[in-house]
Structures are given as structure tokens and as C-alpha cells.
Design a protein around this motif. Structure first.
Motif, PDB file in Angstrom:
ATOM      1  N   SER A  46      13.494   2.708  10.547  1.00 21.69           N
ATOM      2  CA  SER A  46      12.594   1.872   9.746  1.00 21.69           C
ATOM      3  C   SER A  46      13.123   1.746   8.315  1.00 21.69           C
ATOM      4  O   SER A  46      13.088   0.656   7.728  1.00 21.69           O
ATOM      5  CB  SER A  46      11.195   2.482   9.743  1.00 21.69           C
ATOM      6  OG  SER A  46      10.323   1.717   8.965  1.00 21.69           O
ATOM      7  N   LYS A  50      14.292  -1.706   6.292  1.00 19.72           N
ATOM      8  CA  LYS A  50      13.801  -2.111   4.964  1.00 19.72           C
ATOM      9  C   LYS A  50      14.968  -2.264   3.987  1.00 19.72           C
ATOM     10  O   LYS A  50      14.958  -3.170   3.147  1.00 19.72           O
ATOM     11  CB  LYS A  50      12.809  -1.087   4.420  1.00 19.72           C
ATOM     12  CG  LYS A  50      11.531  -0.990   5.214  1.00 19.72           C
ATOM     13  CD  LYS A  50      10.754  -2.287   5.210  1.00 19.72           C
ATOM     14  CE  LYS A  50       9.450  -2.203   5.922  1.00 19.72           C
ATOM     15  NZ  LYS A  50       9.496  -2.350   7.356  1.00 19.72           N
ATOM     16  N   ASN A  53      16.699  -5.572   4.760  1.00 19.66           N
ATOM     17  CA  ASN A  53      15.848  -6.681   4.324  1.00 19.66           C
ATOM     18  C   ASN A  53      16.328  -8.019   4.895  1.00 19.66           C
ATOM     19  O   ASN A  53      16.556  -8.977   4.176  1.00 19.66           O
ATOM     20  CB  ASN A  53      15.782  -6.732   2.793  1.00 19.66           C
ATOM     21  CG  ASN A  53      14.614  -7.567   2.303  1.00 19.66           C
ATOM     22  OD1 ASN A  53      13.640  -7.757   3.025  1.00 19.66           O
ATOM     23  ND2 ASN A  53      14.719  -8.083   1.100  1.00 19.66           N
ATOM     24  N   GLU A 164      10.967   4.808   2.128  1.00 20.34           N
ATOM     25  CA  GLU A 164      10.798   3.523   2.819  1.00 20.34           C
ATOM     26  C   GLU A 164       9.759   2.657   2.105  1.00 20.34           C
ATOM     27  O   GLU A 164       9.960   1.462   1.922  1.00 20.34           O
ATOM     28  CB  GLU A 164      10.396   3.799   4.287  1.00 20.34           C
ATOM     29  CG  GLU A 164      10.462   2.579   5.182  1.00 20.34           C
ATOM     30  CD  GLU A 164       9.114   1.904   5.390  1.00 20.34           C
ATOM     31  OE1 GLU A 164       9.086   0.890   6.091  1.00 20.34           O
ATOM     32  OE2 GLU A 164       8.095   2.375   4.842  1.00 20.34           O
ATOM     33  N   ARG A 165       8.645   3.260   1.658  1.00 19.12           N
ATOM     34  CA  ARG A 165       7.615   2.508   0.927  1.00 19.12           C
ATOM     35  C   ARG A 165       8.153   1.988  -0.405  1.00 19.12           C
ATOM     36  O   ARG A 165       7.866   0.847  -0.792  1.00 19.12           O
ATOM     37  CB  ARG A 165       6.378   3.381   0.685  1.00 19.12           C
ATOM     38  CG  ARG A 165       5.455   3.480   1.893  1.00 19.12           C
ATOM     39  CD  ARG A 165       4.122   4.122   1.543  1.00 19.12           C
ATOM     40  NE  ARG A 165       4.255   5.434   0.910  1.00 19.12           N
ATOM     41  CZ  ARG A 165       4.406   6.582   1.565  1.00 19.12           C
ATOM     42  NH1 ARG A 165       4.427   6.594   2.878  1.00 19.12           N
ATOM     43  NH2 ARG A 165       4.506   7.718   0.909  1.00 19.12           N
ATOM     44  N   ARG A 168      10.299  -0.939   0.346  1.00 18.88           N
ATOM     45  CA  ARG A 168       9.458  -2.085   0.738  1.00 18.88           C
ATOM     46  C   ARG A 168       8.834  -2.733  -0.510  1.00 18.88           C
ATOM     47  O   ARG A 168       8.824  -3.954  -0.636  1.00 18.88           O
ATOM     48  CB  ARG A 168       8.366  -1.640   1.716  1.00 18.88           C
ATOM     49  CG  ARG A 168       7.560  -2.786   2.261  1.00 18.88           C
ATOM     50  CD  ARG A 168       6.588  -2.445   3.373  1.00 18.88           C
ATOM     51  NE  ARG A 168       6.584  -1.080   3.789  1.00 18.88           N
ATOM     52  CZ  ARG A 168       5.531  -0.248   3.660  1.00 18.88           C
ATOM     53  NH1 ARG A 168       4.404  -0.668   3.108  1.00 18.88           N
ATOM     54  NH2 ARG A 168       5.595   0.992   4.109  1.00 18.88           N
ATOM     55  N   ASN A 171      11.466  -4.696  -2.246  1.00 21.90           N
ATOM     56  CA  ASN A 171      11.725  -5.943  -1.520  1.00 21.90           C
ATOM     57  C   ASN A 171      10.614  -6.957  -1.774  1.00 21.90           C
ATOM     58  O   ASN A 171      10.884  -8.152  -1.914  1.00 21.90           O
ATOM     59  CB  ASN A 171      11.840  -5.695  -0.011  1.00 21.90           C
ATOM     60  CG  ASN A 171      13.090  -4.942   0.366  1.00 21.90           C
ATOM     61  OD1 ASN A 171      14.038  -4.857  -0.415  1.00 21.90           O
ATOM     62  ND2 ASN A 171      13.097  -4.386   1.566  1.00 21.90           N
TER      63      ASN A 171
END
Length: 174
Positions: A46, A50, A53, A164-165, A168, A171
Motif C-alpha cells: 500500500s 501511494k 501515485n 503511508e498517510r 497520501r 499526494n
């Protein structure tokens, strides 16, 4: 190897029930390592998606080994201009810390374990670790160390999700 030298006391052979219990503990440990590492791999996949993207990111990340995911995520974190320096440093430190855990994981999951019929099989087993183009190497697998590996892998999950957050959010701000 098992320590067969003793200070004069005799080694106790385990009963059938004790041997069965020790065998079930070994199987449980191998399964737990496999499950914890699979969860970490899912999070790494995951994270890689990300970091890429791209609408094709899932295809690129699919089927990669944990080692490849770690290496590719390291390269992507280093190259990603959208994330801040703090996230980059945390991400690189985290990803590098996974390498030895997955090396241990491979030895636990892919090497056969052999236990004795004696008391030491309650806490350890002998393992034959085989690397490419090398003869198998006998290693002692300590159950407490395997449990620590499980806990260490599990503890990495929220750290990976945190990175990961952050990726994100970076992005989303584009």
C-alpha cells in the motif's frame, strides 16, 4: 546446536504429551511469523502504491517480495519531492529497520525445524538454514526470539500506516 553437556544432571526426555505441546508451539510460532510478515507486506504494498501515485501502481506493486517492496519503497521515499524531510527520514529509518526482520522471518518460515525429545525442545529447536549456493547451516531457533520477531513485525504496522498517510496527504495536496 543443542547444549548436550550438563553439569552432572541427567537430561529429561519429554512425555508424548509434552512433545506434542512443543510441536504445536513450533507450528504456532511459524504461523504467527508468516501472518505478521504478511500484514507488513500488505502495508508495504500500500505504501509503494501511494509513493508511485499512478493508476498503474497496484499492478507494479503486485506480487513483489517483501525485500523488493522494501528496496523499492526506499528508492521512492528518497526520490519523492512531495513529502517533507521529517517523513522522509522516518520512512527511510523504518524501511531499513525492516530488512533484518525479514531476514529473520525468512529463516524462521523457510527453514525446517528439528526438535529433540528432551527438555530443551520446550524453548528451542534446531533449524537448517539454506541460502543460495551454500550448504545448509545448523542454527538454534529460540522460541522467545521468534515471539519477539512477531511482536517487532506487528509493531511496525502502525509506523508504516503513518508514513503511508503522510504520503497520501502529500499526494492530495498536489
Amino acid at each position: 546446536m543443542f547444549n548436550v553437556e550438563n553439569s552432572g544432571t541427567e537430561r529429561r526426555i519429554l512425555s508424548e504429551a509434552e512433545q506434542k505441546s512443543a510441536r504445536e508451539r513450533r507450528w504456532s510460532l511459524v504461523g504467527r511469523v508468516a501472518q505478521e510478515s504478511a500484514s507488513v507486506e500488505m502495508c508495504l504494498r500500500s505504501l509503494m502504491v501511494k509513493l508511485l501515485n499512478s493508476k498503474y501502481a497496484d499492478i507494479i506493486a503486485a506480487g513483489q517480495s517483501a525485500t523488493d517492496l522494501i528496496e523499492n519503497c526506499i528508492a521512492l521515499v528518497q526520490a519523492n519531492e512531495e513529502i517533507n524531510d521529517q517523513t522522509r527520514e522516518r520512512g527511510l529509518e523504518l524501511l531499513r529497520s525492516l530488512k533484518p526482520l525479514f531476514a529473520q522471518r525468512n529463516n524462521v518460515v523457510h527453514a525446517p525445524w528439528f526438535a529433540s525429545s528432551y527438555e530443551e525442545s520446550l524453548t528451542e529447536a534446531l533449524s537448517l538454514v539454506s541460502k543460495r549456493r551454500a550448504l545448509p547451516r545448523a542454527t538454534v531457533v529460540n522460541y522467545a526470539e521468534v515471539e519477539k520477531l512477531c511482536n517487532d513485525l506487528n509493531a511496525k504496522l502502525p509506523e508504516i500506516w503513518s508514513i503511508e498517510r503522510a504520503v497520501r496527504r502529500a499526494n492530495d495536496s498536489l
